[in-house]
Structure formats: structure tokens, C-alpha cells
Design a protein around this motif. Structure first.
Motif, mmCIF file in Angstrom:
data_model
loop_
_atom_site.group_PDB
_atom_site.id
_atom_site.type_symbol
_atom_site.label_atom_id
_atom_site.label_comp_id
_atom_site.label_asym_id
_atom_site.label_seq_id
_atom_site.Cartn_x
_atom_site.Cartn_y
_atom_site.Cartn_z
ATOM 1 N N ALA A 60 -3.212 -28.259 -21.169
ATOM 2 C CA ALA A 60 -2.120 -28.064 -20.243
ATOM 3 C C ALA A 60 -2.350 -28.737 -18.743
ATOM 4 N N HIS A 61 -3.633 -29.167 -18.671
ATOM 5 C CA HIS A 61 -4.014 -29.862 -17.361
ATOM 6 C C HIS A 61 -5.160 -30.928 -17.551
ATOM 7 N N ILE A 106 -15.486 -29.036 -17.235
ATOM 8 C CA ILE A 106 -14.801 -27.808 -16.940
ATOM 9 C C ILE A 106 -15.924 -26.689 -17.119
ATOM 10 N N SER A 107 -16.057 -25.928 -16.092
ATOM 11 C CA SER A 107 -16.907 -24.733 -16.652
ATOM 12 C C SER A 107 -16.272 -23.731 -17.622
ATOM 13 N N HIS A 150 -10.192 -21.334 -19.574
ATOM 14 C CA HIS A 150 -8.836 -20.627 -19.859
ATOM 15 C C HIS A 150 -7.637 -21.194 -19.101
ATOM 16 N N ARG A 151 -7.818 -21.781 -17.736
ATOM 17 C CA ARG A 151 -6.827 -22.197 -17.124
ATOM 18 C C ARG A 151 -6.241 -23.685 -17.517
ATOM 19 N N THR A 190 -16.437 -20.296 -29.146
ATOM 20 C CA THR A 190 -15.276 -19.862 -28.745
ATOM 21 C C THR A 190 -14.415 -20.973 -28.189
ATOM 22 N N VAL A 191 -13.144 -20.956 -28.033
ATOM 23 C CA VAL A 191 -12.179 -21.913 -27.556
ATOM 24 C C VAL A 191 -12.784 -22.402 -25.967
ATOM 25 N N ASP A 192 -12.982 -21.384 -25.209
ATOM 26 C CA ASP A 192 -13.425 -21.632 -23.870
ATOM 27 C C ASP A 192 -14.660 -22.570 -24.148
ATOM 28 N N GLN A 193 -15.740 -22.305 -24.977
ATOM 29 C CA GLN A 193 -16.916 -22.845 -24.965
ATOM 30 C C GLN A 193 -16.771 -24.453 -25.483
ATOM 31 N N ILE A 194 -15.833 -24.754 -26.598
ATOM 32 C CA ILE A 194 -15.373 -25.722 -27.049
ATOM 33 C C ILE A 194 -14.741 -26.713 -25.842
#
Length: 221
Positions: free
Chosen positions: A79-80, A85-86, A91-92, A169-173
Motif C-alpha cells: 500500500a505504500h 522496512i523494519s 504491517h503499515r 510471516t508476512v511481516d518477515q517477508i
């Protein structure tokens, strides 16, 4: 939905994760191979924008390989714009997901894997990526790592997945991928397939769901 596809196909890229569910690794690899697949980091590969199947179009079985398999996956839309990215802030960078099919030329992949060659010809060919209608994660009432999805073919359940079973996880990816690539608005990430992959044949009909929401209906020709 067609307008969504037009927006997606602007200047977007598709990243995909291989071998992100233990049971899927077990179904494709023998014990010796499994021992070498201790994936400390996600295994990333890319698809081209020409991989996307346009809305309402079928998947035409190509003639350059003998076997083409479905792989049902959760697809995340960025989305951005983000770089480096940390994980705690990942998730942002997304708020919509769908379910997609990563089509794979399996016999060709087996040959390229044995020879240590790239996967593009077996994973990134034209029309190798089907994606469903995107939905807001907040509308599901669950976190990204607590989502069930499944795929039926010809009315028979073929794959059941749960994002809580992901190795990465999605955030890790997202955090890992953004070390190498600037993630841009509209980019797609295929997050890996669970156990149950199988061959598609002419006349098959694929229906894919997140929870009880049918987001993808695709004919095989």
C-alpha cells in the motif's frame, strides 16, 4: 475489479516466496533434500507483470511442459512505498489481501532444480499468476497470521491453508524483501503455498476462498 487490475498493472512487480510451509516442503522433497532446505531466510523469486491473468480470462494450459500444477497462496498488495522496512513496522505497508494461484511447470521445475538453474521459465511464464478480488484485512476481523484459506477444484477440496503455519510471516517477508527491493504501491507478494499442490487439466474449474469469501473463480482450458 477490472479497474483494480488496470491499477495493479501500472509499474508493479510480483515477488513470491517458495517453500514457506513445512508440509509443502515434505510433499515435494525427500529427507535428504529437506535437510538442506533449512530456510533461515525466505526464498524469493519474481514473476513478471505478463504473468497476471486478466479478469474473466481462463488459464490456458501451455504446451512447453508436460505438467502444470496449482499452488494456492495468500497474496498481499503493498500500500505504500518502502525500503529497508523494519519487521515491527511492516504491517503499515499493506492492508489488502486476496487468494491467488501460482501456476508451476512442475516437470520443468524439477529439471531446473536438479541443474541449479533459475526458476523463471517454470514459474514466471505468461498467465502463471491468477489473483482474486482484494479485500481489506480489517474486514476479516483477524490478524494476517490467523487467516484460513482454501481451494476447491471441480467442487472437491484440494488445498487448505492457515497463515499461522507459515515458516516466515508476512511481516518477515516484507522486511526481508525490502532489503533488496524498493517495495512500491501496488506490488504483489505471493506468500507461499500449503500442502496439497496438484496438476490442472483442461476443463477444471478452480474456486479459491479466504475464510468463507470466494474471491477467485478460474477455468482451465
Amino acid at each position: 475489479m477490472e479497474r483494480d487490475f488496470i491499477n495493479i498493472l501500472g509499474n508493479m512487480k510480483i515477488l513470491a516466496v517458495g517453500m514457506n510451509y513445512h508440509a509443502h516442503i515434505d510433499e515435494l522433497h525427500n529427507k535428504e533434500e529437506q535437510n538442506s532446505l533449512n530456510n533461515v531466510q525466505p526464498v524469493l523469486f519474481s514473476k513478471f507483470d505478463s504473468s497476471i491473468i486478466q479478469p474473466g480470462k481462463p488459464f490456458f494450459v501451455p504446451d512447453f511442459a508436460e505438467r502444470f500444477d496449482y499452488e494456492t497462496e495468500i497474496v498481499v498488495k503493498i500500500a505504500h512505498v518502502g525500503k529497508d522496512i523494519s519487521e515491527r513496522f511492516a504491517h503499515r505497508y499493506y492492508n489488502e489481501i486476496t487468494v491467488g494461484i501460482d501456476f508451476t511447470a512442475r516437470d520443468l521445475q524439477n529439471v531446473t532444480r536438479e541443474k541449479g538453474l533459475p526458476w523463471e521459465c517454470c514459474k514466471s511464464f505468461d498467465n502463471s499468476a491468477a489473483i482474486g478480488k482484494f479485500i481489506k484485512i480489517e474486514d476479516l476481523g483477524s490478524s494476517i497470521q490467523d487467516i484460513h484459506f482454501h481451494m476447491d477444484m471441480n467442487g472437491e477440496r484440494k488445498q487448505d491453508g492457515y497463515t499461522g503455519d507459515m515458516i516466515h510471516t508476512v511481516d518477515q517477508i516484507i522486511a526481508y524483501a525490502s532489503k533488496f527491493f524498493t517495495l512500491k504501491t501496488g506490488d504483489l507478494i505471493f506468500t507461499g503455498t500449503p500442502v496439497g499442490v496438484g496438476q490442472v487439466k483442461e476443463g477444471d474449474v478452480i474456486e479459491a476462498y479466504i475464510e468463507d469469501k470466494k474471491l477467485l473463480n478460474l477455468r482451465i482450458k
